[in-house]
Design a protein around this motif. Structure first.
Motif, PDB file in Angstrom:
ATOM      1  N   PHE A 417      47.037  50.760  26.416  1.00 24.47           N
ATOM      2  CA  PHE A 417      47.211  50.030  27.661  1.00 24.47           C
ATOM      3  C   PHE A 417      47.974  48.739  27.405  1.00 24.47           C
ATOM      4  CE2 PHE A 417      43.446  52.587  28.292  1.00 24.47           C
ATOM      5  CZ  PHE A 417      43.599  53.071  29.583  1.00 24.47           C
ATOM      6  N   ARG A 418      48.681  48.297  28.450  1.00 28.04           N
ATOM      7  CA  ARG A 418      49.294  46.970  28.422  1.00 28.04           C
ATOM      8  C   ARG A 418      48.187  45.921  28.397  1.00 28.04           C
ATOM      9  NH1 ARG A 418      51.681  43.855  33.664  1.00 28.04           N
ATOM     10  NH2 ARG A 418      49.536  44.312  34.241  1.00 28.04           N
ATOM     11  N   THR A 419      48.405  44.863  27.641  1.00 27.36           N
ATOM     12  CA  THR A 419      47.464  43.743  27.672  1.00 27.36           C
ATOM     13  C   THR A 419      47.451  43.176  29.090  1.00 27.36           C
ATOM     14  OG1 THR A 419      47.992  43.182  25.378  1.00 27.36           O
ATOM     15  CG2 THR A 419      46.900  41.494  26.704  1.00 27.36           C
ATOM     16  N   ALA A 420      46.318  43.291  29.751  1.00 25.52           N
ATOM     17  CA  ALA A 420      46.221  42.862  31.145  1.00 25.52           C
ATOM     18  C   ALA A 420      46.363  41.346  31.246  1.00 25.52           C
ATOM     19  CB  ALA A 420      44.888  43.291  31.737  1.00 25.52           C
ATOM     20  N   PRO A 421      47.276  40.828  32.083  1.00 21.83           N
ATOM     21  CA  PRO A 421      47.346  39.380  32.290  1.00 21.83           C
ATOM     22  C   PRO A 421      46.019  38.859  32.822  1.00 21.83           C
ATOM     23  CG  PRO A 421      49.326  40.447  33.136  1.00 21.83           C
ATOM     24  CD  PRO A 421      48.356  41.537  32.794  1.00 21.83           C
ATOM     25  N   LEU A 422      45.588  37.709  32.324  1.00 28.93           N
ATOM     26  CA  LEU A 422      44.289  37.158  32.700  1.00 28.93           C
ATOM     27  C   LEU A 422      44.373  36.063  33.750  1.00 28.93           C
ATOM     28  CD1 LEU A 422      42.473  36.961  29.227  1.00 28.93           C
ATOM     29  CD2 LEU A 422      42.321  38.757  30.973  1.00 28.93           C
ATOM     30  N   TRP A 423      45.601  35.611  34.096  1.00 27.48           N
ATOM     31  CA  TRP A 423      45.635  34.584  35.128  1.00 27.48           C
ATOM     32  C   TRP A 423      45.053  35.183  36.415  1.00 27.48           C
ATOM     33  CZ3 TRP A 423      51.601  33.246  35.612  1.00 27.48           C
ATOM     34  CH2 TRP A 423      52.321  34.415  35.884  1.00 27.48           C
ATOM     35  N   GLY A 424      44.185  34.436  37.066  1.00 27.31           N
ATOM     36  CA  GLY A 424      43.519  34.918  38.267  1.00 27.31           C
ATOM     37  C   GLY A 424      42.241  35.700  38.018  1.00 27.31           C
ATOM     38  N   VAL A 425      41.873  35.920  36.743  1.00 30.91           N
ATOM     39  CA  VAL A 425      40.695  36.738  36.457  1.00 30.91           C
ATOM     40  C   VAL A 425      39.414  36.087  36.985  1.00 30.91           C
ATOM     41  CG1 VAL A 425      40.058  35.827  34.167  1.00 30.91           C
ATOM     42  CG2 VAL A 425      39.722  38.247  34.669  1.00 30.91           C
ATOM     43  N   GLY A 426      39.441  34.779  37.170  1.00 30.73           N
ATOM     44  CA  GLY A 426      38.264  34.078  37.688  1.00 30.73           C
ATOM     45  C   GLY A 426      37.849  34.531  39.073  1.00 30.73           C
ATOM     46  N   GLN A 427      38.778  35.132  39.821  1.00 32.00           N
ATOM     47  CA  GLN A 427      38.466  35.559  41.179  1.00 32.00           C
ATOM     48  C   GLN A 427      38.583  37.068  41.361  1.00 32.00           C
ATOM     49  OE1 GLN A 427      41.085  32.689  43.249  1.00 32.00           O
ATOM     50  NE2 GLN A 427      39.239  31.729  43.997  1.00 32.00           N
ATOM     51  N   ARG A 428      38.576  37.780  40.255  1.00 34.02           N
ATOM     52  CA  ARG A 428      38.569  39.244  40.340  1.00 34.02           C
ATOM     53  C   ARG A 428      37.136  39.749  40.440  1.00 34.02           C
ATOM     54  NH1 ARG A 428      42.698  42.570  36.698  1.00 34.02           N
ATOM     55  NH2 ARG A 428      41.817  44.126  38.104  1.00 34.02           N
ATOM     56  N   VAL A 429      36.959  40.846  41.167  1.00 32.41           N
ATOM     57  CA  VAL A 429      35.635  41.441  41.359  1.00 32.41           C
ATOM     58  C   VAL A 429      35.393  42.568  40.370  1.00 32.41           C
ATOM     59  CG1 VAL A 429      34.113  42.629  42.991  1.00 32.41           C
ATOM     60  CG2 VAL A 429      35.675  40.847  43.817  1.00 32.41           C
ATOM     61  N   PHE A 430      36.419  43.374  40.091  1.00 32.61           N
ATOM     62  CA  PHE A 430      36.273  44.551  39.241  1.00 32.61           C
ATOM     63  C   PHE A 430      37.185  44.446  38.016  1.00 32.61           C
ATOM     64  CE2 PHE A 430      35.582  45.791  43.693  1.00 32.61           C
ATOM     65  CZ  PHE A 430      34.251  46.198  43.604  1.00 32.61           C
ATOM     66  N   PHE A 431      36.722  45.025  36.913  1.00 35.82           N
ATOM     67  CA  PHE A 431      37.441  44.882  35.652  1.00 35.82           C
ATOM     68  C   PHE A 431      37.704  46.225  34.976  1.00 35.82           C
ATOM     69  CE2 PHE A 431      34.912  40.949  36.133  1.00 35.82           C
ATOM     70  CZ  PHE A 431      35.964  40.053  36.254  1.00 35.82           C
ATOM     71  N   LEU A 432      38.681  46.170  34.046  1.00 40.64           N
ATOM     72  CA  LEU A 432      39.155  47.315  33.267  1.00 40.64           C
ATOM     73  C   LEU A 432      39.936  48.267  34.170  1.00 40.64           C
ATOM     74  CD1 LEU A 432      36.010  47.809  31.028  1.00 40.64           C
ATOM     75  CD2 LEU A 432      38.076  46.487  30.525  1.00 40.64           C
TER      76      LEU A 432
END
Length: 479
Positions: A417-432
């Motif tokens: 997988f592409r390394t997922a960008p983390l900017w904005g991860v603070g407001q994400r609900v679901f991961f992976l």
């Protein structure tokens, strides 16, 4: 007396069984007990409060650029129908009826929202769709891919969740939904049809900055600290039809960078593929319907095209197609604004780098310079020589058996997988990639499994004190 001896023998036998049971798994009794009562660790505080800090245009856009951004945002929210109105032709098979339904957390351009919109979409306009078992009210928006076709050959394609059968704007169409059974755990997907894998929407905040990063910057970053990365088992893997050592486009050999496996080269390609695959709208890059069943084709193709004859007095934006409008919106969409730093989050940032997370989640890359072209410049000055704090190296890595989805796209294999960008991860609900968890701590730990390039990093994370782990998590939730 006999009873006492018998009781002692029973106790000894039970102790032996318990000891052997633990030994069978390479555990001592103490280790077995510790596994039953896991050590307290960091806690995901959840989606951070405060202003979303996203959804607006890049700073420094011209008036014309802003007009095209606003136009693209409006198209992003348009609801498609099969026929009638200003739509471009939904279906025959589709996952949703607008871009915004899948990309709305926390604002337009984001990821899967907390309240799943697909449940309502399934029955709109009289449609007879059944909601698949892995689409739940509080679960993520998901698309489904099949690993194998019915004849046993490789598949990997998206099999749309819904059909237009029964809709009042699709009279005469009679096709069936795919068979997604047997059902499993609706949150994790485990225990269900083993031939199905899931993907959730990727956020597109700051996508224009990602598109504007030169290949040379990605290659230089990949080669940086190569010895240290190698010692930790971090390499990055070729996604290459052509020669090269990163994910490269089969068309021109340049680095592709969008999508879970970095399978798409540009935002225009990314938009046009999604329009066709997720909504069933044909366009000038994907000109054929994915299902050409007679009785289910209601519009001439391609449905989305340039408008060479806009109404008199129309704005310049009326000429372009929807896919160009979508691409403009994503290209000029600002990146997320992080929360103000605190002493704890700054400690977490330092620890994040110290344990090796930053070897793949590169804190920042720089976009290329503008190029003079007559009296104008391309790309936009707002995209030129900008620091993109994306926390990604934009290349693909082996993530091990635990995250493997069994799908190959380009040169990115079943566990890559592409390394997922983390900017904005603070407001994400679901991961992976499949939305299997809403817990950021669980998402971190899911990076560790047989064959994963992240194993050493996660080992380092697990050795941190609870306080240090919490600082890392708090730092991520601040992004």
């Amino acid at each position: 007396m006999v009873c006492a001896k018998t009781c002692r023998l029973v106790v000894l036998a039970l102790a032996l069984v318990l000891s052997l049971d633990a030994a069978a798994f390479g555990q001592s009794k103490a280790e077995a007990k510790a596994k039953k009562t896991p050590k307290a660790g960091a806690v995901d505080p959840g989606v951070r409060d405060g202003s979303a800090g996203v959804g607006g245009p890049l700073k420094g856009l011209t008036a014309d650029e802003t007009a095209f951004f606003v136009d693209g945002m409006a198209r992003f929210a348009d609801v498609e129908a099969v026929t009638g109105g200003a739509n471009n032709g939904l279906g025959p098979r589709f996952n949703s009826n607008q871009c915004l339904s899948c990309h709305s957390q926390p604002e337009a351009g984001g990821s899967s929202p907390a309240e799943n919109p697909l449940i309502a979409v399934a029955g709109l306009n009289g449609a007879k769709n059944k909601v698949p078992w892995f689409i739940t009210e509080k679960g993520p928006v998901r698309e489904a891919r099949f690993k194998k076709s019915t004849d046993g050959t490789g598949d990997g394609e998206v099999h749309d969740l819904f059909v237009i059968t029964g809709r009042t704007d699709a009279v005469g169409c009679n096709i069936s939904q795919p068979d997604f059974l047997p059902a499993g755990n609706p949150v994790t997907g485990k225990g269900g049809n083993p031939n199905i894998i899931f993907r959730i929407p990727t956020p597109v905040f700051g996508a224009g900055l990602i598109e504007a990063i030169p290949d040379s910057a990605i290659l230089a970053n990949m080669k940086a600290n190569a010895t240290v990365k190698s010692a930790m088992g971090i390499h990055g893997h070729a996604n290459a039809f052509l020669s090269g050592n990163v994910n490269r486009s089969a068309n021109d050999g340049t680095i592709s960078r969008f999508g879970w496996k970095a399978q798409n080269k540009s935002l225009l390609l990314f938009a046009s593929e999604a329009y066709n695959v997720e909504m069933g709208v044909t366009n000038q890059l994907f000109t054929q319907e994915r299902d050409e069943t007679p009785g289910c084709l209601f519009n001439a193709t391609p449905e989305d095209t340039l408008n060479f004859t806009p109404a008199r007095g129309s704005a310049n934006t009326a000429v372009i197609s929807d896919i160009e409008g979508f691409a403009n919106f994503m290209r000029m969409l600002a990146p997320p604004v992080p929360a103000p730093a605190t002493p704890k989050t700054e400690k977490g940032r330092a620890t994040f780098a110290k344990i090796g997370c930053a070897h793949c989640h590169t804190p920042s890359l720089t976009t290329g310079p503008k190029i003079a072209s007559g009296s104008s410049t391309t790309p936009s000055a707002a995209l030129s020589k900008q620091t993109a704090n994306l926390y990604s190296d934009l290349i693909v890595h082996h993530m091990g058996t635990g995250l493997a989805d069994g799908i190959t796209q380009g040169g990115a294999g079943p566990d890559e997988f592409r390394t997922a960008p983390l900017w904005g991860v603070g407001q994400r609900v679901f991961f992976l990639h499949d939305g299997r968890t809403s817990n950021l701590v669980e998402a971190i730990r899911e990076h560790r499994s047989k064959g994963s390039e992240a194993n050493r990093v996660i080992e380092h994370f697990e050795r941190l004190s609870v306080e240090e782990q919490q600082e890392v998590v708090d730092f991520l939730r601040s992004l």
